[in-house]
Design a protein around this motif. Structure first.
Motif, short mmCIF file in Angstrom:
data_model
loop_
_atom_site.label_atom_id
_atom_site.label_comp_id
_atom_site.label_asym_id
_atom_site.label_seq_id
_atom_site.Cartn_x
_atom_site.Cartn_y
_atom_site.Cartn_z
N ASN A 122 0.81 -1.22 0.00
CA ASN A 122 0.00 0.00 0.00
C ASN A 122 0.84 1.27 0.00
OD1 ASN A 122 -2.23 -1.71 0.22
ND2 ASN A 122 -2.20 -1.63 2.45
N ASP B 219 -4.35 0.76 8.85
CA ASP B 219 -3.63 1.14 7.63
C ASP B 219 -2.23 1.64 7.94
OD1 ASP B 219 -5.94 0.76 5.87
OD2 ASP B 219 -6.75 2.56 6.83
N ASP C 94 0.34 13.29 3.94
CA ASP C 94 -0.96 13.90 3.65
C ASP C 94 -2.10 12.89 3.61
OD1 ASP C 94 1.36 15.37 2.32
OD2 ASP C 94 -0.17 16.93 2.31
N ASN C 95 -1.85 11.72 3.06
CA ASN C 95 -2.91 10.75 2.86
C ASN C 95 -3.20 9.86 4.07
OD1 ASN C 95 -3.30 11.70 0.27
ND2 ASN C 95 -2.00 10.16 -0.68
N GLU D 164 0.25 4.58 -2.02
CA GLU D 164 -0.83 5.50 -1.63
C GLU D 164 -0.31 6.72 -0.88
OE1 GLU D 164 -3.93 3.61 0.57
OE2 GLU D 164 -3.75 1.73 -0.55
N TYR D 165 0.92 6.61 -0.38
CA TYR D 165 1.46 7.67 0.46
C TYR D 165 2.58 8.45 -0.23
CZ TYR D 165 -1.19 4.86 3.71
OH TYR D 165 -2.21 4.15 4.32
N LYS E 41 -7.49 7.49 7.42
CA LYS E 41 -7.07 6.10 7.50
C LYS E 41 -7.36 5.52 8.89
CE LYS E 41 -5.15 5.97 3.38
NZ LYS E 41 -5.67 5.11 2.29
N LYS F 48 -4.72 10.99 6.53
CA LYS F 48 -6.02 11.50 6.99
C LYS F 48 -7.13 10.58 6.48
CE LYS F 48 -8.76 15.75 7.21
NZ LYS F 48 -8.84 17.19 6.81
N TYR G 33 7.55 10.08 -0.37
CA TYR G 33 6.61 9.74 0.69
C TYR G 33 6.20 10.98 1.46
CZ TYR G 33 7.51 4.78 0.00
OH TYR G 33 7.61 3.52 -0.54
N ASN H 87 3.64 11.43 -3.18
CA ASN H 87 3.12 12.58 -3.92
C ASN H 87 3.45 12.41 -5.40
OD1 ASN H 87 5.83 13.22 -4.19
ND2 ASN H 87 5.81 14.85 -2.65
#
Length: 237
Positions: A132, A216, A146-147, A135-136, A151, A149, A143, A138
């Protein structure tokens, strides 16, 4: 075992708080008790506990007993009440024990590889499954946090320095527009920063929450989980 990626590896440098002395005088005691946090209470670390207790026994001439725990608060209460005589604690645990009993004092501190305090540090990591990890990132492939949030988030314990205090402090500072407090990060749900918040009880337990799919993202101390993760080369300061 599923592969773990330690995302945003360097949150902040932390001085390692060493062994903490008890509230009661040990000079007249024939037996000393070392209280161990859940992270060091597992069967896989039994030989390490025994070696340390043997060294302390040789240095003091006293019988040394190891007291393992399943909860940070149990260890903190044991030291503050005098049930335990020594403990290896982080900064937050020491502060809480000291608040319960002002006679609790730092005894030693662990040095770094240089033999000084300059590199006497450890790190607070955020860990995700390698599957995963994309997903983190940019749009530059870096890395970022931001993402996280929204989770499902796993911390160690509210009494853990690197497993709660440092990561939440970093999040509060990073997500300034959300005007977060630590209380905001204790619970998840609709309208909350995280969809769900859980506590692993130990650094290994927090990491397990990610491995099992219950969380997560998991906060954990590098020295406790280094054998299970692949650190990402990035700083979050």
């Amino acid at each position: 075992m599923k592969k773990i990626k330690a995302m945003l590896a360097q949150l902040v440098l932390l001085v390692v708080s060493g062994v903490v002395a008890p509230s009661l005088s040990v000079s007249a005691q024939e037996e000393l008790t070392i209280v161990w946090y859940p992270n060091e209470s597992g069967a896989d670390l039994e030989s390490s506990r025994e070696q340390i207790s043997t060294l302390i026994s040789e240095a003091t001439g006293k019988t040394v007993k190891n007291l393992t725990t399943t909860d940070y608060n149990i260890a903190i209460e044991a030291i503050a009440s005098g049930q335990g005589n020594l403990a290896f604690m982080g900064g937050q645990g020491y502060v809480q024990a000291r608040e319960l009993n002002e006679k609790v004092e730092p005894l030693v501190i662990v040095s770094g590889k240089s033999g000084t305090l300059e590199d006497a540090v450890y790190y607070s990591w955020l860990n995700v499954l390698e599957a995963n990890a994309e997903e983190y990132k940019n749009d530059k492939g870096e890395y970022v946090i931001d993402n996280i949030k929204g989770k499902k988030m796993s911390f160690v314990s509210e009494s853990s320095t690197s497993g709660f205090v440092i990561p939440t402090s970093g999040m509060i500072e990073y997500f300034t527009e959300d005007k977060l407090t630590q209380d905001d990060l204790l619970e998840g749900g609709e309208g909350k920063f995280f969809s769900e918040v859980m506590f692993g009880g130990s650094h290994q337990g927090s990491l397990y929450n990610v491995i099992s799919g219950m969380a997560d993202v998991a906060a954990a101390c590098d020295t406790c989980v280094i054998n299970y993760v692949e650190p990402a080369t990035i700083k979050w300061e």
